[in-house]
Design a protein around this motif. Structure first.
Motif, PDB file in Angstrom:
ATOM      1  N   VAL A  41       0.822  -1.210   0.000  1.00 44.22           N
ATOM      2  CA  VAL A  41       0.000   0.000   0.000  1.00 44.22           C
ATOM      3  C   VAL A  41       0.852   1.254   0.000  1.00 44.22           C
ATOM      4  CG1 VAL A  41      -1.957  -1.099   1.135  1.00 44.22           C
ATOM      5  CG2 VAL A  41      -0.150  -0.056   2.524  1.00 44.22           C
ATOM      6  N   VAL A  42       2.174   1.110   0.006  1.00 47.00           N
ATOM      7  CA  VAL A  42       3.094   2.246  -0.020  1.00 47.00           C
ATOM      8  C   VAL A  42       3.325   2.670  -1.468  1.00 47.00           C
ATOM      9  CG1 VAL A  42       5.431   3.027   0.505  1.00 47.00           C
ATOM     10  CG2 VAL A  42       4.241   1.517   2.091  1.00 47.00           C
ATOM     11  N   PRO A  43       3.029   3.926  -1.816  1.00 46.31           N
ATOM     12  CA  PRO A  43       3.258   4.371  -3.189  1.00 46.31           C
ATOM     13  C   PRO A  43       4.727   4.717  -3.407  1.00 46.31           C
ATOM     14  CG  PRO A  43       2.325   6.159  -1.872  1.00 46.31           C
ATOM     15  CD  PRO A  43       2.433   4.963  -0.964  1.00 46.31           C
ATOM     16  N   GLY A  84      -4.498  -8.954   1.702  1.00 47.15           N
ATOM     17  CA  GLY A  84      -5.053  -9.118   3.042  1.00 47.15           C
ATOM     18  C   GLY A  84      -5.696  -7.849   3.558  1.00 47.15           C
ATOM     19  N   ALA A  85      -5.083  -6.692   3.246  1.00 46.64           N
ATOM     20  CA  ALA A  85      -5.678  -5.420   3.661  1.00 46.64           C
ATOM     21  C   ALA A  85      -7.027  -5.213   2.987  1.00 46.64           C
ATOM     22  CB  ALA A  85      -4.739  -4.264   3.330  1.00 46.64           C
ATOM     23  N   GLY A  86      -7.108  -5.581   1.699  1.00 50.41           N
ATOM     24  CA  GLY A  86      -8.392  -5.465   1.001  1.00 50.41           C
ATOM     25  C   GLY A  86      -9.428  -6.417   1.557  1.00 50.41           C
ATOM     26  N   LYS A  87      -8.998  -7.608   1.917  1.00 53.00           N
ATOM     27  CA  LYS A  87      -9.931  -8.594   2.475  1.00 53.00           C
ATOM     28  C   LYS A  87     -10.495  -8.128   3.818  1.00 53.00           C
ATOM     29  CE  LYS A  87     -10.264 -13.536   3.582  1.00 53.00           C
ATOM     30  NZ  LYS A  87     -11.383 -13.762   2.651  1.00 53.00           N
ATOM     31  N   ALA A 201       6.080   6.591   5.030  1.00 52.38           N
ATOM     32  CA  ALA A 201       5.344   7.269   6.102  1.00 52.38           C
ATOM     33  C   ALA A 201       3.914   7.582   5.662  1.00 52.38           C
ATOM     34  CB  ALA A 201       6.069   8.549   6.504  1.00 52.38           C
ATOM     35  N   PHE A 202       3.758   8.067   4.434  1.00 52.83           N
ATOM     36  CA  PHE A 202       2.418   8.384   3.937  1.00 52.83           C
ATOM     37  C   PHE A 202       1.584   7.121   3.786  1.00 52.83           C
ATOM     38  CE2 PHE A 202      -0.456   8.731   0.277  1.00 52.83           C
ATOM     39  CZ  PHE A 202      -1.284   9.758   0.721  1.00 52.83           C
ATOM     40  N   GLY A 203       2.210   6.040   3.283  1.00 52.77           N
ATOM     41  CA  GLY A 203       1.475   4.792   3.106  1.00 52.77           C
ATOM     42  C   GLY A 203       0.970   4.241   4.427  1.00 52.77           C
TER      43      GLY A 203
END
Length: 222
Positions: A41-43, A84-87, A201-203
């Motif tokens: 999820v980190v861009p 997993g985060a989406g789930k 940090a933003f992610g």
């Protein structure tokens, strides 16, 4: 550090390739870390960073299967965490990462072509975004086994192609680097590291923010 830099310079010159001095320190471990972040999820500040590293390192005829394996393994770790985060977060988390104008099309596409959508996003280069497809796969019911197999095979195909391109055309890229950018190597490296830290940090902040929003939605629904 001085010894490693001299060894890197010697190895580079012995192959006739002007390899950036700091690039040797990334190696397979660096590729693993960057590819894991790339699928998380980190861009990343530079899309396709894993491809660039594999391309440059394979140009000096490193052990190609190790580079590909490192990229695929890192992608599977990062991709699995994103799935997993989406789930866990469900569609509410997905909505936070997908523009509204694309949300309906993405949702319908992943529901109808779950495995194909994962493979497509994993193979195509930037600017095709990877994160929304991985989150959608978890949020919309693509099973863990099907996700890991499809994502792993697609990443293997992509990074194998990149490694082949590195062997075939990488010398020209490195010569261009030596001619135009070698004097900026340290600036580029530290700029990339600074942007990477900011992106991490933003992610983390966005992930926690979306998790809290998801929990509030579930609490209100119950």
């Amino acid at each position: 550090m001085g010894y490693l830099q001299k060894a890197a310079q010697h190895h580079s010159h012995s192959h006739g390739l002007p390899l950036p001095r700091w690039l040797i320190h990334f190696g397979a471990l660096g590729i693993f870390a960057v590819s894991a972040l790339d699928a998380s999820v980190v861009p990343l500040p530079i899309p396709g960073s894993t491809d660039v590293l594999i391309l440059l390192l394979s140009a000096r005829h490193s052990t190609l299967w190790v580079l590909v394996l490192a990229g695929v393994s890192g992608s599977l770790v990062g991709g699995y965490l994103t799935w997993g985060a989406g789930k866990k977060g469900g569609e509410s988390m997905l909505e936070g990462h997908v523009p509204k104008r694309f949300y309906s099309r993405l949702k319908n596409w992943v529901k109808q072509h779950g495995v194909v959508s994962v493979c497509t996003a994993a193979v195509l280069p930037p600017p095709i975004p990877l994160l929304p497809f991985l989150l959608a796969a978890g949020a919309l019911g693509v099973s863990r086994r099907r996700f890991l197999w499809s994502f792993g095979l697609a990443r293997t195909a992509r990074y194998s192609l990149v490694a082949w391109l590195g062997v075939t055309y990488g010398r020209r890229v490195l010569r261009l680097w030596s001619r135009y950018l070698s004097g900026w190597a340290d600036v580029i490296l530290w700029s990339f590291i600074g942007l990477l830290v900011a992106a991490v940090a933003f992610g983390i902040w966005k992930y926690r923010h979306d998790r809290r929003g998801s929990r509030r939605v579930h609490a209100g629904a119950s």
